[in-house]
Enzyme design. Structure first.
Site, PDB file in Angstrom:
ATOM      1  N   VAL A  85      -1.891  -7.243   4.702  1.00  9.01           N
ATOM      2  CA  VAL A  85      -0.686  -7.936   5.148  1.00  9.01           C
ATOM      3  C   VAL A  85      -0.206  -7.204   6.397  1.00  9.01           C
ATOM      4  O   VAL A  85      -0.103  -5.967   6.401  1.00  9.01           O
ATOM      5  CB  VAL A  85       0.406  -7.952   4.059  1.00  9.01           C
ATOM      6  CG1 VAL A  85       1.694  -8.560   4.594  1.00  9.01           C
ATOM      7  CG2 VAL A  85      -0.082  -8.715   2.828  1.00  9.01           C
ATOM      8  N   GLY A  95       1.450  -9.950  -0.212  1.00  9.68           N
ATOM      9  CA  GLY A  95       0.345  -9.283  -0.903  1.00  9.68           C
ATOM     10  C   GLY A  95       0.312  -9.674  -2.376  1.00  9.68           C
ATOM     11  O   GLY A  95      -0.753  -9.986  -2.929  1.00  9.68           O
ATOM     12  N   TYR A 129      -0.206  -1.499  -6.437  1.00  9.07           N
ATOM     13  CA  TYR A 129      -1.158  -1.963  -7.451  1.00  9.07           C
ATOM     14  C   TYR A 129      -0.710  -1.552  -8.850  1.00  9.07           C
ATOM     15  O   TYR A 129      -0.799  -2.328  -9.795  1.00  9.07           O
ATOM     16  CB  TYR A 129      -2.560  -1.436  -7.167  1.00  9.07           C
ATOM     17  CG  TYR A 129      -3.128  -1.906  -5.849  1.00  9.07           C
ATOM     18  CD1 TYR A 129      -2.876  -3.174  -5.347  1.00  9.07           C
ATOM     19  CD2 TYR A 129      -3.935  -1.059  -5.087  1.00  9.07           C
ATOM     20  CE1 TYR A 129      -3.396  -3.596  -4.138  1.00  9.07           C
ATOM     21  CE2 TYR A 129      -4.471  -1.482  -3.880  1.00  9.07           C
ATOM     22  CZ  TYR A 129      -4.199  -2.750  -3.408  1.00  9.07           C
ATOM     23  OH  TYR A 129      -4.721  -3.172  -2.216  1.00  9.07           O
TER      24      TYR A 129
END
Length: 170
Positions: A85, A95, A129
């Site tokens: 991104v 994202g 993440y």
């Protein structure tokens, strides 16, 4: 908005690959040409697929992925090669939307795994993440064979009578 890439998107995908390579401190390794990307994404036998994140028609990010296969589950999965991104658009959910779209592909197609690699020093991405529930694969190390070692090992195939042309690979 998340959408599948089209052949007209190849130049912007190539530009974002270069931007990602610069961020990852490896700009000299990003050598793929637009022609190579076009063939990989839209040729007779696509090797990879791409999604774009846009706002008002402006490309803000992309995800490039391919199918992998697990012998343990007997199913395909998604391997995310690149997620990027642009810095000006980070923090706005692009994202996450790209990853959600890929998770949706997994669900729709019965794929049981969605995997990717991240550089050890990339703390912003690692934190992102983990916030999604992704977990690092402890006990596994990625290996790569490239350049001269790859060429040398490939020469052994000729000595044994095996070659890539004789395999069942696509």
């Amino acid at each position: 908005m998340i959408r599948a890439a089209t052949p007209a998107d190849v130049p912007v995908i190539r530009d974002m690959i270069r931007e990602l390579a610069e961020y990852e401190r490896a700009a000299d390794h990003a050598r793929a040409t637009e022609e190579q990307l076009h063939e990989a994404l839209f040729g007779a036998h696509p090797a990879a697929f791409a999604l774009l994140a846009e706002d008002g028609g402006e490309p803000l990010g992309f995800a490039l992925w391919f199918r992998n296969f697990s012998t343990w589950t007997g199913t395909h999965g998604v391997y995310l090669e690149d997620l990027y991104v642009r810095p000006s658009a980070r923090g706005a959910g692009h994202g996450r939307a790209l990853l959600a779209a890929l998770a949706g592909i997994c669900r729709e197609r019965g794929y049981e795994r969605f995997e990717w690699s991240v550089l050890d020093w990339n703390e912003p991405s690692i934190g992102f993440y983990r916030s999604l529930g992704a977990e690092p694969m402890s006990g596994w190390t990625v290996y790569r064979l490239a350049g001269e070692p790859l060429r040398a090992l490939a020469e052994e195939a000729g000595k044994t009578g095996l070659s890539g042309a004789k395999s069942n690979a696509a």
